[in-house]
Write a protein that holds these residues in place. Sequence first.
Motif, PDB file in Angstrom:
ATOM      1  N   TRP A 108      -9.426 -11.569  12.678  1.00  0.00           N
ATOM      2  CA  TRP A 108      -7.818 -11.630  12.353  1.00  0.00           C
ATOM      3  C   TRP A 108      -7.454 -10.237  12.747  1.00  0.00           C
ATOM      4  N   HIS A 109      -7.728  -9.778  13.428  1.00  0.00           N
ATOM      5  CA  HIS A 109      -7.602  -7.923  13.720  1.00  0.00           C
ATOM      6  C   HIS A 109      -7.814  -7.685  15.662  1.00  0.00           C
ATOM      7  N   SER A 110      -8.860  -8.871  15.551  1.00  0.00           N
ATOM      8  CA  SER A 110      -9.247  -8.215  17.492  1.00  0.00           C
ATOM      9  C   SER A 110      -7.812  -9.284  18.231  1.00  0.00           C
ATOM     10  N   VAL A 111      -8.273 -11.117  17.092  1.00  0.00           N
ATOM     11  CA  VAL A 111      -7.292 -11.393  18.354  1.00  0.00           C
ATOM     12  C   VAL A 111      -5.829 -11.380  18.108  1.00  0.00           C
ATOM     13  N   PRO A 112      -4.883 -11.289  19.442  1.00  0.00           N
ATOM     14  CA  PRO A 112      -3.273 -10.737  18.941  1.00  0.00           C
ATOM     15  C   PRO A 112      -2.716 -11.873  18.232  1.00  0.00           C
ATOM     16  N   VAL A 113      -1.121 -11.859  17.524  1.00  0.00           N
ATOM     17  CA  VAL A 113      -1.204 -12.787  16.494  1.00  0.00           C
ATOM     18  C   VAL A 113      -0.901 -13.754  17.555  1.00  0.00           C
ATOM     19  N   ASP A 114      -0.215 -13.543  18.465  1.00  0.00           N
ATOM     20  CA  ASP A 114       0.380 -14.734  19.804  1.00  0.00           C
ATOM     21  C   ASP A 114      -0.115 -15.665  19.985  1.00  0.00           C
ATOM     22  N   ARG A 115      -1.934 -15.201  19.499  1.00  0.00           N
ATOM     23  CA  ARG A 115      -2.871 -16.181  20.092  1.00  0.00           C
ATOM     24  C   ARG A 115      -3.418 -17.070  18.474  1.00  0.00           C
ATOM     25  N   LEU A 116      -3.396 -16.183  17.849  1.00  0.00           N
ATOM     26  CA  LEU A 116      -3.726 -16.766  16.450  1.00  0.00           C
ATOM     27  C   LEU A 116      -2.304 -17.837  15.966  1.00  0.00           C
ATOM     28  N   PHE A 117      -1.218 -17.363  16.041  1.00  0.00           N
ATOM     29  CA  PHE A 117      -0.274 -18.192  15.807  1.00  0.00           C
ATOM     30  C   PHE A 117       0.944 -18.060  17.033  1.00  0.00           C
ATOM     31  N   PRO A 118       1.043 -19.143  18.591  1.00  0.00           N
ATOM     32  CA  PRO A 118       1.430 -19.288  19.779  1.00  0.00           C
ATOM     33  C   PRO A 118       3.021 -18.819  18.693  1.00  0.00           C
ATOM     34  N   ARG A 119       3.690 -18.414  19.892  1.00  0.00           N
ATOM     35  CA  ARG A 119       4.941 -18.697  19.589  1.00  0.00           C
ATOM     36  C   ARG A 119       5.655 -20.225  19.342  1.00  0.00           C
ATOM     37  N   ARG A 137       6.013 -33.487  18.795  1.00  0.00           N
ATOM     38  CA  ARG A 137       6.628 -32.989  17.642  1.00  0.00           C
ATOM     39  C   ARG A 137       5.924 -31.364  18.474  1.00  0.00           C
ATOM     40  N   THR A 138       6.580 -29.873  18.902  1.00  0.00           N
ATOM     41  CA  THR A 138       7.574 -28.609  18.504  1.00  0.00           C
ATOM     42  C   THR A 138       7.855 -27.929  17.752  1.00  0.00           C
ATOM     43  N   TRP A 139       7.457 -26.844  17.003  1.00  0.00           N
ATOM     44  CA  TRP A 139       7.380 -26.223  16.575  1.00  0.00           C
ATOM     45  C   TRP A 139       7.550 -24.453  16.981  1.00  0.00           C
ATOM     46  N   THR A 140       8.142 -24.042  16.653  1.00  0.00           N
ATOM     47  CA  THR A 140       9.132 -22.626  17.182  1.00  0.00           C
ATOM     48  C   THR A 140       8.004 -21.932  15.387  1.00  0.00           C
ATOM     49  N   ARG A 141       8.072 -20.791  15.580  1.00  0.00           N
ATOM     50  CA  ARG A 141       7.306 -19.208  14.877  1.00  0.00           C
ATOM     51  C   ARG A 141       8.595 -18.711  14.502  1.00  0.00           C
ATOM     52  N   ILE A 142       9.151 -18.884  13.538  1.00  0.00           N
ATOM     53  CA  ILE A 142      10.350 -17.741  12.325  1.00  0.00           C
ATOM     54  C   ILE A 142       9.584 -16.659  11.931  1.00  0.00           C
ATOM     55  N   ALA A 143       8.722 -16.380  11.594  1.00  0.00           N
ATOM     56  CA  ALA A 143       8.032 -15.786  10.831  1.00  0.00           C
ATOM     57  C   ALA A 143       6.588 -15.058  10.700  1.00  0.00           C
ATOM     58  N   ALA A 184       2.276 -17.286   8.723  1.00  0.00           N
ATOM     59  CA  ALA A 184       2.982 -17.407   9.578  1.00  0.00           C
ATOM     60  C   ALA A 184       3.745 -18.651   9.206  1.00  0.00           C
ATOM     61  N   THR A 185       5.058 -18.401   9.810  1.00  0.00           N
ATOM     62  CA  THR A 185       6.097 -19.855   9.237  1.00  0.00           C
ATOM     63  C   THR A 185       6.588 -20.198  10.848  1.00  0.00           C
ATOM     64  N   TYR A 186       6.582 -21.865  10.816  1.00  0.00           N
ATOM     65  CA  TYR A 186       7.076 -22.313  11.508  1.00  0.00           C
ATOM     66  C   TYR A 186       8.310 -23.464  11.265  1.00  0.00           C
ATOM     67  N   THR A 187       8.988 -24.032  12.750  1.00  0.00           N
ATOM     68  CA  THR A 187      10.305 -24.613  12.031  1.00  0.00           C
ATOM     69  C   THR A 187      10.199 -25.715  12.830  1.00  0.00           C
ATOM     70  N   ILE A 208      -3.795 -25.320  15.026  1.00  0.00           N
ATOM     71  CA  ILE A 208      -3.903 -24.096  14.815  1.00  0.00           C
ATOM     72  C   ILE A 208      -5.517 -23.489  14.205  1.00  0.00           C
ATOM     73  N   GLU A 209      -5.943 -24.447  13.917  1.00  0.00           N
ATOM     74  CA  GLU A 209      -7.669 -24.571  13.636  1.00  0.00           C
ATOM     75  C   GLU A 209      -7.848 -25.114  14.541  1.00  0.00           C
ATOM     76  N   ARG A 210      -7.672 -25.452  16.006  1.00  0.00           N
ATOM     77  CA  ARG A 210      -8.219 -25.436  17.619  1.00  0.00           C
ATOM     78  C   ARG A 210      -7.788 -24.872  17.771  1.00  0.00           C
ATOM     79  N   ALA A 211      -6.819 -23.983  18.368  1.00  0.00           N
ATOM     80  CA  ALA A 211      -6.797 -21.692  18.532  1.00  0.00           C
ATOM     81  C   ALA A 211      -8.206 -21.504  18.249  1.00  0.00           C
TER      82      ALA A 211
END
Length: 361
Positions: free
Chosen positions: A159-170, A184-190, A220-223, A344-347
Amino acid sequence: MPGTRPGSGSAAAGTPRRNGSAPADVPRRTGAAPAADPRHTTPVTPPMPPGRPESAVVGSGGAASVAPDPALSWSAPMAPGGESGTIRPVVSFGEPEGYDERARPRPLAGRLRSRTLAVATCLVLGLGLIGGAVTGSWLLGDSGDGGAQGTFVAARGLWHSVPVDRLFPRTVLGKGAGPGGADRTWTRIAVAPDSGCKGAFDPLLAKALAPVGCQRLVRATYTDATQSFVTTVGLLFTKGDQAAMSSLAKRFQDDGLGDRADLMPRPYAAKDTAAARFGPAQRASWTISVLTDAPVVVYAVSGWADGRGVDTPQPADQATQSGAGTAPAQAGLGNEAQGLADRIERALRKDIAGPATEQPS
């Protein structure tokens, strides 16, 4: 000749007389021996050593030859204590010999001793290396299970060693993740600040997750592409070991905890985003996955972005079934929660396997 008796002077030369005197034509042994006549030379059999009986065997030519005494064979009986009977000879064997680089004989005992010493030295060194490896494994806390334990422990700090963009891609692509296999395509908004679990779950869900503890929670929240739906994805990093995680996963499966509406995860409603009105009343579908090879619980919860409430939420595994007629199922909100959580689990699993296979630079 009349009047001649056997053994008189006309007897054959070389025949001894009965009184032990030699005939006149045979020289006595007091002087030098006469030269041997080569015409009458006969083989001379060497005398047997004293004390060894001999047996005379007459050959076909009439000459006597000496045969081995059967009493001296290996099968001959030995008299008890050597007092009587035949005594078998004692044979001792000498030390075996080998040959050096110059073909000179040398005893093999020294060479065997040196080889034995070399083998013993290698054995000691090998045991020392094995003992050192076992000791090092024990000091490092490795249980010897192929590195699975080390990977499990390492995953706790992702949770602290992996960048947030890898845990929760944009942006997350969900090929075939929508209803009917639509993409489907999801975009991170928060992205929520990493925190503890206080207030992050409904009381009953918090109680169900309590056996594994809470080390850190990231969300993280996506739309979707139309911004009609919003979905919050969470990664709960626990304090539990493999046994605790396996026990919790079994309980969720056996007791159906993942399908209970009173155990839904809470969403993350970020201000000034499409999820600003995404509260507990807007939760439509959800999924919870308890991992057993990592101390992580993955979950997702979806709803409408316009803030409408949902009277009958439905778990994602039911809302994605063919023929499901609920509002969340008809809108595809079950696919939103399930599809995003799966990716997200696969990543995350790629990051879990990374430290175990990554070579140091």
